[in-house]
Design a protein around this motif. Structure first.
Motif, PDB file in Angstrom:
ATOM      1  N   THR A  92       0.803  -1.228   0.000  1.00 46.04           N
ATOM      2  CA  THR A  92       0.000   0.000   0.000  1.00 46.04           C
ATOM      3  C   THR A  92       0.833   1.275   0.000  1.00 46.04           C
ATOM      4  OG1 THR A  92      -1.952   0.999   1.031  1.00 46.04           O
ATOM      5  CG2 THR A  92      -0.229   0.209   2.514  1.00 46.04           C
ATOM      6  N   GLY A  93       2.094   1.196   0.451  1.00 46.47           N
ATOM      7  CA  GLY A  93       2.912   2.411   0.465  1.00 46.47           C
ATOM      8  C   GLY A  93       2.268   3.490   1.309  1.00 46.47           C
ATOM      9  N   ARG A  94       2.039   4.651   0.706  1.00 46.72           N
ATOM     10  CA  ARG A  94       1.429   5.756   1.445  1.00 46.72           C
ATOM     11  C   ARG A  94      -0.065   5.864   1.193  1.00 46.72           C
ATOM     12  NH1 ARG A  94       5.965  10.466   1.090  1.00 46.72           N
ATOM     13  NH2 ARG A  94       4.377  11.628   2.238  1.00 46.72           N
ATOM     14  N   GLY A  95      -0.669   4.748   0.721  1.00 43.85           N
ATOM     15  CA  GLY A  95      -2.116   4.634   0.711  1.00 43.85           C
ATOM     16  C   GLY A  95      -2.833   5.057  -0.552  1.00 43.85           C
ATOM     17  N   LEU A  96      -2.117   5.161  -1.662  1.00 47.56           N
ATOM     18  CA  LEU A  96      -2.743   5.634  -2.896  1.00 47.56           C
ATOM     19  C   LEU A  96      -3.986   4.832  -3.269  1.00 47.56           C
ATOM     20  CD1 LEU A  96      -2.369   7.548  -5.428  1.00 47.56           C
ATOM     21  CD2 LEU A  96      -1.256   5.584  -6.502  1.00 47.56           C
ATOM     22  N   LEU A  97      -3.837   3.518  -3.441  1.00 45.56           N
ATOM     23  CA  LEU A  97      -4.973   2.668  -3.806  1.00 45.56           C
ATOM     24  C   LEU A  97      -5.910   2.438  -2.624  1.00 45.56           C
ATOM     25  CD1 LEU A  97      -3.322  -0.076  -6.045  1.00 45.56           C
ATOM     26  CD2 LEU A  97      -5.086   1.527  -6.760  1.00 45.56           C
ATOM     27  N   GLY A 112      -4.597  -2.355   4.123  1.00 42.08           N
ATOM     28  CA  GLY A 112      -3.363  -2.153   3.371  1.00 42.08           C
ATOM     29  C   GLY A 112      -2.206  -2.844   4.050  1.00 42.08           C
ATOM     30  N   ILE A 113      -1.465  -3.644   3.302  1.00 45.73           N
ATOM     31  CA  ILE A 113      -0.285  -4.295   3.869  1.00 45.73           C
ATOM     32  C   ILE A 113       0.976  -3.769   3.184  1.00 45.73           C
ATOM     33  CG2 ILE A 113      -1.563  -6.386   4.451  1.00 45.73           C
ATOM     34  CD1 ILE A 113      -0.047  -7.786   2.135  1.00 45.73           C
TER      35      ILE A 113
END
Length: 238
Positions: A92-97, A112-113
Motif C-alpha cells: 500500500t505504500g502511502r495509501g494511494l490505492l 493495506g499491507i
C-alpha cells in the motif's frame, strides 16, 4: 489555518535521484570538454546519454505526481467495488490505492499491507500512511498491517477485491513472487477480483493466476505511466 495536503510520495526515489545526478554530471562533463574520444566512446555520446537520463528521471517524477493518480482511478474502476466490499491493497505504500478504494465503500472495509521500505517510495513510513488516511477522512474504514505479500496472515477467501500497484517486482526471487500470487489467490473470495499492475513480470503473474483456475486478462498501458505498465485482471470462479 493551513490545511494538510496528502502526499503519496515519489516512487523509487533513489533511482530518480541517481538518474538525475548521472545525467547532470554527463552534461557538465560535455560542457567543459572538447569533443574527444575515450576508447570507442565519444563525449558527444555522453551528452545524449545525459539528456536521456534526465528525461527518464523527469518522466518518473511526472508519473509519481500525476500519472499514478490517473492509473489509480483506472485500477479502481476495474475492481468494480460495490460499497460493501472487503478490499486488500498489497504494497500500500502511502495509501494511494487504499484510500481510493475506501472512498468507494459505505459498509465495507479496506486493509493495506506493506513492509514500508524507503527504497520503494519516498518517506515510506506507516505513520505517513496513517496520516494520509486521516487527512482523506477514511481512517475509520481502513486498517494497516505490517506484512509481506508472500506471507499474509489473513483467512482464506476473506477479500472481495485485491489491488496492487508496482509492488510485486520488488520481491527479488521469482519463487517468492509466485508465492505472493498464490497468497492473493488464497485470500480472494470466490467470485472476487484481483487487479495487479506492474512494469515487469506481469506475464508470470497472469500465468500463475491462470494455473490456479482464475479467469485472467492482461492489458498494456503506456500513455500516462512511466515506465509503461500492464494490468492483470484476474477473477476467481464463484
Amino acid at each position: 489555518m493551513s490545511v494538510a495536503k496528502v502526499d503519496y510520495g515519489i516512487d523509487a526515489p533513489g533511482v530518480v535521484r541517481n538518474l538525475a545526478l548521472c545525467g547532470a554530471a554527463l552534461l557538465i562533463i560535455r560542457g567543459f570538454t572538447a569533443t574527444i574520444r575515450i576508447g570507442p566512446v565519444s563525449i558527444v555520446g555522453f551528452e545524449w546519454t545525459g539528456i536521456c537520463l534526465l528525461v527518464t528521471a523527469g518522466l518518473m517524477l511526472l508519473y509519481s505526481k500525476v500519472g499514478k493518480m490517473r492509473h489509480r482511478d483506472r485500477m479502481i474502476r476495474m475492481a468494480e467495488l460495490k460499497g460493501n466490499d472487503e478490499v486488500l491493497d498489497v504494497g500500500t505504500g502511502r495509501g494511494l490505492l487504499l484510500i481510493a478504494a475506501a472512498k468507494k465503500l459505505s459498509t465495507g472495509h479496506a486493509v493495506g499491507i506493506d513492509i514500508w521500505k524507503a527504497s520503494d517510495l519516498s518517506k515510506n513510513l506507516r505513520e505517513r500512511t496513517q496520516q494520509n488516511l486521516a487527512i482523506e477522512g477514511v481512517a475509520d474504514r481502513c486498517e494497516l498491517v505490517d506484512a509481506p505479500a508472500e506471507k499474509m496472515q489473513f483467512a482464506d477467501g476473506r477479500f472481495d477485491a485485491v489491488l496492487s500497484n508496482m509492488c510485486l517486482h520488488n520481491i527479488p526471487e521469482k519463487a517468492e513472487r509466485h508465492k505472493a500470487c498464490m497468497e492473493i489467490v488464497r485470500v480472494l473470495k470466490p467470485g472476487g477480483t484481483a487487479v495487479i499492475s506492474d512494469f515487469k513480470n506481469t506475464s508470470n503473474y497472469a500465468r500463475a493466476f491462470k494455473d490456479a483456475g482464475l479467469t485472467v486478462s492482461r492489458k498494456f498501458y503506456f500513455a500516462d505511466t512511466f515506465f509503461p505498465v500492464s494490468i492483470v485482471n484476474a477473477r476467481k470462479p464463484a
